[in-house]
Motif scaffolding. Structure first.
Motif, PDB file in Angstrom:
ATOM      1  N   ILE A 281     -44.103 -41.485 -43.536  1.00  0.00           N
ATOM      2  CA  ILE A 281     -44.020 -41.679 -42.092  1.00  0.00           C
ATOM      3  C   ILE A 281     -43.030 -42.793 -41.794  1.00  0.00           C
ATOM      4  O   ILE A 281     -42.866 -43.734 -42.584  1.00  0.00           O
ATOM      5  CB  ILE A 281     -45.419 -41.997 -41.504  1.00  0.00           C
ATOM      6  N   GLY A 282     -42.325 -42.682 -40.660  1.00  0.00           N
ATOM      7  CA  GLY A 282     -41.352 -43.681 -40.254  1.00  0.00           C
ATOM      8  C   GLY A 282     -41.868 -44.546 -39.123  1.00  0.00           C
ATOM      9  O   GLY A 282     -42.760 -44.146 -38.365  1.00  0.00           O
ATOM     10  N   SER A 283     -41.304 -45.757 -38.985  1.00  0.00           N
ATOM     11  CA  SER A 283     -41.699 -46.668 -37.907  1.00  0.00           C
ATOM     12  C   SER A 283     -40.490 -47.030 -37.062  1.00  0.00           C
ATOM     13  O   SER A 283     -39.342 -46.734 -37.414  1.00  0.00           O
ATOM     14  CB  SER A 283     -42.338 -47.935 -38.476  1.00  0.00           C
ATOM     15  N   GLY A 284     -40.762 -47.710 -35.940  1.00  0.00           N
ATOM     16  CA  GLY A 284     -39.722 -48.004 -34.964  1.00  0.00           C
ATOM     17  C   GLY A 284     -38.658 -48.978 -35.424  1.00  0.00           C
ATOM     18  O   GLY A 284     -37.615 -49.098 -34.774  1.00  0.00           O
ATOM     19  N   ASP A 285     -38.884 -49.695 -36.519  1.00  0.00           N
ATOM     20  CA  ASP A 285     -37.868 -50.629 -37.003  1.00  0.00           C
ATOM     21  C   ASP A 285     -36.946 -49.983 -38.045  1.00  0.00           C
ATOM     22  O   ASP A 285     -36.151 -50.673 -38.667  1.00  0.00           O
ATOM     23  CB  ASP A 285     -38.517 -51.879 -37.596  1.00  0.00           C
ATOM     24  N   GLY A 286     -37.067 -48.652 -38.234  1.00  0.00           N
ATOM     25  CA  GLY A 286     -36.188 -47.955 -39.170  1.00  0.00           C
ATOM     26  C   GLY A 286     -36.679 -47.934 -40.601  1.00  0.00           C
ATOM     27  O   GLY A 286     -35.933 -47.580 -41.508  1.00  0.00           O
ATOM     28  N   THR A 287     -37.953 -48.271 -40.812  1.00  0.00           N
ATOM     29  CA  THR A 287     -38.515 -48.271 -42.165  1.00  0.00           C
ATOM     30  C   THR A 287     -39.291 -46.988 -42.406  1.00  0.00           C
ATOM     31  O   THR A 287     -40.099 -46.575 -41.569  1.00  0.00           O
ATOM     32  CB  THR A 287     -39.442 -49.473 -42.380  1.00  0.00           C
ATOM     33  N   LEU A 288     -39.048 -46.386 -43.556  1.00  0.00           N
ATOM     34  CA  LEU A 288     -39.793 -45.215 -43.974  1.00  0.00           C
ATOM     35  C   LEU A 288     -40.819 -45.644 -45.013  1.00  0.00           C
ATOM     36  O   LEU A 288     -40.493 -46.364 -45.962  1.00  0.00           O
ATOM     37  CB  LEU A 288     -38.851 -44.162 -44.566  1.00  0.00           C
ATOM     38  N   TYR A 289     -42.070 -45.208 -44.834  1.00  0.00           N
ATOM     39  CA  TYR A 289     -43.165 -45.609 -45.710  1.00  0.00           C
ATOM     40  C   TYR A 289     -43.676 -44.413 -46.516  1.00  0.00           C
ATOM     41  O   TYR A 289     -43.769 -43.293 -45.992  1.00  0.00           O
ATOM     42  CB  TYR A 289     -44.329 -46.171 -44.891  1.00  0.00           C
ATOM     43  N   TRP A 300     -44.202 -47.111 -51.679  1.00  0.00           N
ATOM     44  CA  TRP A 300     -42.867 -47.686 -51.513  1.00  0.00           C
ATOM     45  C   TRP A 300     -42.493 -47.666 -50.035  1.00  0.00           C
ATOM     46  O   TRP A 300     -43.117 -46.970 -49.234  1.00  0.00           O
ATOM     47  CB  TRP A 300     -41.806 -46.969 -52.351  1.00  0.00           C
ATOM     48  N   LYS A 301     -41.500 -48.464 -49.684  1.00  0.00           N
ATOM     49  CA  LYS A 301     -40.926 -48.422 -48.347  1.00  0.00           C
ATOM     50  C   LYS A 301     -39.436 -48.661 -48.453  1.00  0.00           C
ATOM     51  O   LYS A 301     -38.952 -49.298 -49.391  1.00  0.00           O
ATOM     52  CB  LYS A 301     -41.578 -49.441 -47.417  1.00  0.00           C
ATOM     53  N   ASN A 302     -38.686 -48.143 -47.466  1.00  0.00           N
ATOM     54  CA  ASN A 302     -37.236 -48.283 -47.467  1.00  0.00           C
ATOM     55  C   ASN A 302     -36.766 -48.358 -46.019  1.00  0.00           C
ATOM     56  O   ASN A 302     -36.994 -47.431 -45.233  1.00  0.00           O
ATOM     57  CB  ASN A 302     -36.581 -47.093 -48.186  1.00  0.00           C
ATOM     58  N   LYS A 303     -36.124 -49.456 -45.675  1.00  0.00           N
ATOM     59  CA  LYS A 303     -35.554 -49.594 -44.327  1.00  0.00           C
ATOM     60  C   LYS A 303     -34.180 -48.935 -44.329  1.00  0.00           C
ATOM     61  O   LYS A 303     -33.214 -49.473 -44.859  1.00  0.00           O
ATOM     62  CB  LYS A 303     -35.446 -51.067 -43.930  1.00  0.00           C
ATOM     63  N   ILE A 304     -34.103 -47.762 -43.736  1.00  0.00           N
ATOM     64  CA  ILE A 304     -32.874 -46.974 -43.822  1.00  0.00           C
ATOM     65  C   ILE A 304     -32.001 -47.075 -42.580  1.00  0.00           C
ATOM     66  O   ILE A 304     -30.834 -46.681 -42.610  1.00  0.00           O
ATOM     67  CB  ILE A 304     -33.201 -45.495 -44.085  1.00  0.00           C
ATOM     68  N   GLY A 305     -32.555 -47.571 -41.464  1.00  0.00           N
ATOM     69  CA  GLY A 305     -31.752 -47.599 -40.242  1.00  0.00           C
ATOM     70  C   GLY A 305     -32.303 -48.567 -39.222  1.00  0.00           C
ATOM     71  O   GLY A 305     -33.168 -49.401 -39.514  1.00  0.00           O
ATOM     72  N   PHE A 306     -31.799 -48.434 -37.997  1.00  0.00           N
ATOM     73  CA  PHE A 306     -32.218 -49.317 -36.916  1.00  0.00           C
ATOM     74  C   PHE A 306     -33.581 -48.914 -36.361  1.00  0.00           C
ATOM     75  O   PHE A 306     -34.401 -49.753 -36.004  1.00  0.00           O
ATOM     76  CB  PHE A 306     -31.176 -49.298 -35.799  1.00  0.00           C
ATOM     77  N   ASP A 307     -33.826 -47.599 -36.267  1.00  0.00           N
ATOM     78  CA  ASP A 307     -35.114 -47.108 -35.793  1.00  0.00           C
ATOM     79  C   ASP A 307     -35.357 -45.710 -36.368  1.00  0.00           C
ATOM     80  O   ASP A 307     -34.437 -45.050 -36.847  1.00  0.00           O
ATOM     81  CB  ASP A 307     -35.202 -47.080 -34.263  1.00  0.00           C
ATOM     82  N   ILE A 308     -36.605 -45.273 -36.341  1.00  0.00           N
ATOM     83  CA  ILE A 308     -36.962 -43.903 -36.714  1.00  0.00           C
ATOM     84  C   ILE A 308     -37.929 -43.382 -35.664  1.00  0.00           C
ATOM     85  O   ILE A 308     -39.057 -43.862 -35.553  1.00  0.00           O
ATOM     86  CB  ILE A 308     -37.623 -43.829 -38.109  1.00  0.00           C
ATOM     87  N   TYR A 309     -37.459 -42.409 -34.881  1.00  0.00           N
ATOM     88  CA  TYR A 309     -38.326 -41.776 -33.892  1.00  0.00           C
ATOM     89  C   TYR A 309     -38.550 -40.297 -34.197  1.00  0.00           C
ATOM     90  O   TYR A 309     -39.508 -39.702 -33.711  1.00  0.00           O
ATOM     91  CB  TYR A 309     -37.746 -41.949 -32.488  1.00  0.00           C
ATOM     92  N   ASN A 325     -27.506 -42.382 -36.049  1.00  0.00           N
ATOM     93  CA  ASN A 325     -26.520 -41.309 -36.092  1.00  0.00           C
ATOM     94  C   ASN A 325     -26.352 -40.726 -37.497  1.00  0.00           C
ATOM     95  O   ASN A 325     -25.342 -40.098 -37.803  1.00  0.00           O
ATOM     96  CB  ASN A 325     -25.156 -41.822 -35.606  1.00  0.00           C
ATOM     97  N   ARG A 326     -27.337 -40.921 -38.354  1.00  0.00           N
ATOM     98  CA  ARG A 326     -27.239 -40.429 -39.731  1.00  0.00           C
ATOM     99  C   ARG A 326     -28.486 -39.621 -40.092  1.00  0.00           C
ATOM    100  O   ARG A 326     -29.577 -39.870 -39.567  1.00  0.00           O
ATOM    101  CB  ARG A 326     -27.100 -41.582 -40.729  1.00  0.00           C
ATOM    102  N   ARG A 347     -26.604 -39.739 -31.507  1.00  0.00           N
ATOM    103  CA  ARG A 347     -27.862 -40.041 -32.194  1.00  0.00           C
ATOM    104  C   ARG A 347     -28.648 -38.761 -32.436  1.00  0.00           C
ATOM    105  O   ARG A 347     -28.691 -37.866 -31.587  1.00  0.00           O
ATOM    106  CB  ARG A 347     -28.705 -41.023 -31.382  1.00  0.00           C
ATOM    107  N   LEU A 348     -29.280 -38.674 -33.593  1.00  0.00           N
ATOM    108  CA  LEU A 348     -30.123 -37.538 -33.944  1.00  0.00           C
ATOM    109  C   LEU A 348     -31.545 -37.837 -33.498  1.00  0.00           C
ATOM    110  O   LEU A 348     -32.202 -38.731 -34.035  1.00  0.00           O
ATOM    111  CB  LEU A 348     -30.069 -37.287 -35.448  1.00  0.00           C
ATOM    112  N   LEU A 349     -32.034 -37.091 -32.504  1.00  0.00           N
ATOM    113  CA  LEU A 349     -33.342 -37.378 -31.914  1.00  0.00           C
ATOM    114  C   LEU A 349     -34.397 -36.322 -32.242  1.00  0.00           C
ATOM    115  O   LEU A 349     -35.588 -36.614 -32.247  1.00  0.00           O
ATOM    116  CB  LEU A 349     -33.212 -37.523 -30.395  1.00  0.00           C
TER     117      LEU A 349
END
Length: 415
Positions: A281-289, A300-309, A325-326, A347-349
């Motif tokens: 699952i992703g969170s608003g700060d761009g981290t995937l858990y 594990w967790k990985n901050k891949i971007g600015f946000d994940i919606y 945008n990635r 942006r990919l929404l």
């Protein structure tokens, strides 16, 4: 001299025979563009967002289609029979060819279409801002229409289930659209319901509900600390969802008691995915858990971007998730980024759908993309391994034959 000629002739015959066999070995790539369909938001009735469509190597094809006006495509696509179905802010519902992106048909509604659809019995069920439609999946012709603002429907056993913006949750007859029951849930419903064991699980406002699938009676009402926009996933008699209060929740589907909750510290609008016994699952700060679904511990967790919606999708032990945008591809076991694709300033929404060796996703400028599920490198098949072994044997045999001939000739000369 005659014996010498016979030996050389037999050796040459052997070498020619070996290489003739090599040339006749069928050489194939371990690839295919045939895969299972993605018939609804989050793929299946348990909302796992996990499929097993085959990766491609050199048969993948990338394309992009632009539509007007330049507004966000929030409708996550569904894929059926090598066709893509999605709604657009230009009031249309589109059906595209998955290989080329060309329009097969479009159906004009009276309102913007931000909902995702669901395929059932060769029909597309999808809602606009103020209406709900059942269309023929092949032609786009209308079968029935209902005055419900349905979002993210699910279908089971000939009945279609969805919530609306007017605080109701509906069960309709999938054949003719007649209402079977409706339940007042007190707030708007944006999530896609998950269905399990004659129960329907979904969120509405700050609450998480379970309804009786037969009559719509409320079985469970769990209150979180903020709005819940995510769609729940079900795994081993547990239901999982995220909330804007920053928590990932795991509830007992029988009585609604909390097994565990995991605090990410940021709002969560990304729906969970489940694969290989793990929760993603992703969170608003761009981290995937990646979490253990039994006890909620962090794997594990990985901050891949600015946000994940948007929400992750999984195929063949690879996880695909858009951020900014990635679009990213990660190894589900380690969280390592395998590759990412930058689409530019847009942006990919919408959340990705995966089928037929391809990822389909929309952006905030009314564009739809097709990405091939590329391997990170050439995927060697058993035929290539067999060819390598045969070549090595041939080379070894040739060298051995030459040594034997030289030895034979030297012995003849010495005698």
């Amino acid at each position: 001299m005659k014996n010498k000629i016979k030996v050389i002739f037999l050796l040459l015959t052997l070498i020619i025979g070996i290489f003739t066999f090599i040339m006749e070995v069928p050489i194939t790539y371990s690839e295919s563009i045939n895969g299972t369909d993605w018939i609804q938001f989050r793929h299946d009735l348990n909302n796992t967002a996990c499929t097993n469509t085959t990766l491609t190597t050199n048969n993948g094809h990338y394309w992009k289609r632009s539509f007007s006006p330049e507004e966000s495509i929030l409708s996550s696509p569904v894929i059926y029979n090598k066709k893509i179905y999605f709604g657009s802010p230009d009031h249309n519902i589109y059906c595209l060819n998955i290989s080329t992106g060309q329009t097969i048909w479009n159906f004009m509604t009276s309102w913007e279409v931000h909902s995702s659809g669901v395929i059932y019995d060769n029909k597309l069920y999808i809602g606009s801002a103020y209406d709900f439609y059942c269309l023929d999946a092949d032609t786009g012709s209308i079968i029935w229409q209902s005055e419900n603002t349905g979002r993210l429907p699910a279908i089971h056993d000939g009945k279609v289930y969805f919530g609306d913006m007017a605080h109701h949750f509906y069960c309709l007859n999938a054949t003719n659209g007649t209402e079977i029951w409706k339940t007042d849930v007190g707030d708007q419903t944006i999530s896609c319901p998950a269905i399990f064991d004659n129960q329907i699980f979904f969120s509405s406002g700050i609450n998480f509900y379970s309804l009786n699938q037969t009559n719509g009676d409320i079985l469970l009402n769990f209150t979180t600390g903020d709005f819940v926009y995510t769609s729940p996933s079900i795994f081993i008699n547990r239901v999982y969802f995220g909330s804007n209060d920053g928590n990932v929740y795991c509830l007992n589907i029988s009585n609604g008691s909390i097994f565990w909750q995991f605090d990410t510290g940021y709002e969560i609008e990304s729906s969970p995915a489940i694969s290989s016994g793990n929760l993603y699952i992703g969170s608003g700060d761009g981290t995937l858990y990646c979490l253990n679904p039994i006890n909620g511990s962090l794997i594990w967790k990985n901050k891949i971007g600015f946000d994940i919606y948007a929400s992750p999708a999984i195929s063949n032990d690879m996880l695909y998730i858009p951020s900014d945008n990635r679009i990213f591809c990660l190894n589900i076991n380690t969280g390592e980024v395998i590759w990412s694709w930058d689409i530019g300033t847009n942006r990919l929404l919408s959340s990705p759908a995966i089928a037929n060796g391809r990822i389909i996703i929309g952006d905030d400028e009314n564009e739809i993309y097709c990405f091939p599920l590329l391997n990170t490198g050439s995927q060697i098949s058993l035929d290539w391994i067999l060819l390598f072994i045969i070549i090595m044997i041939s080379i070894g045999g040739t060298v051995a034959a030459v040594i034997i001939i030289i030895y034979y000739l030297r012995r003849k000369k010495a005698n």
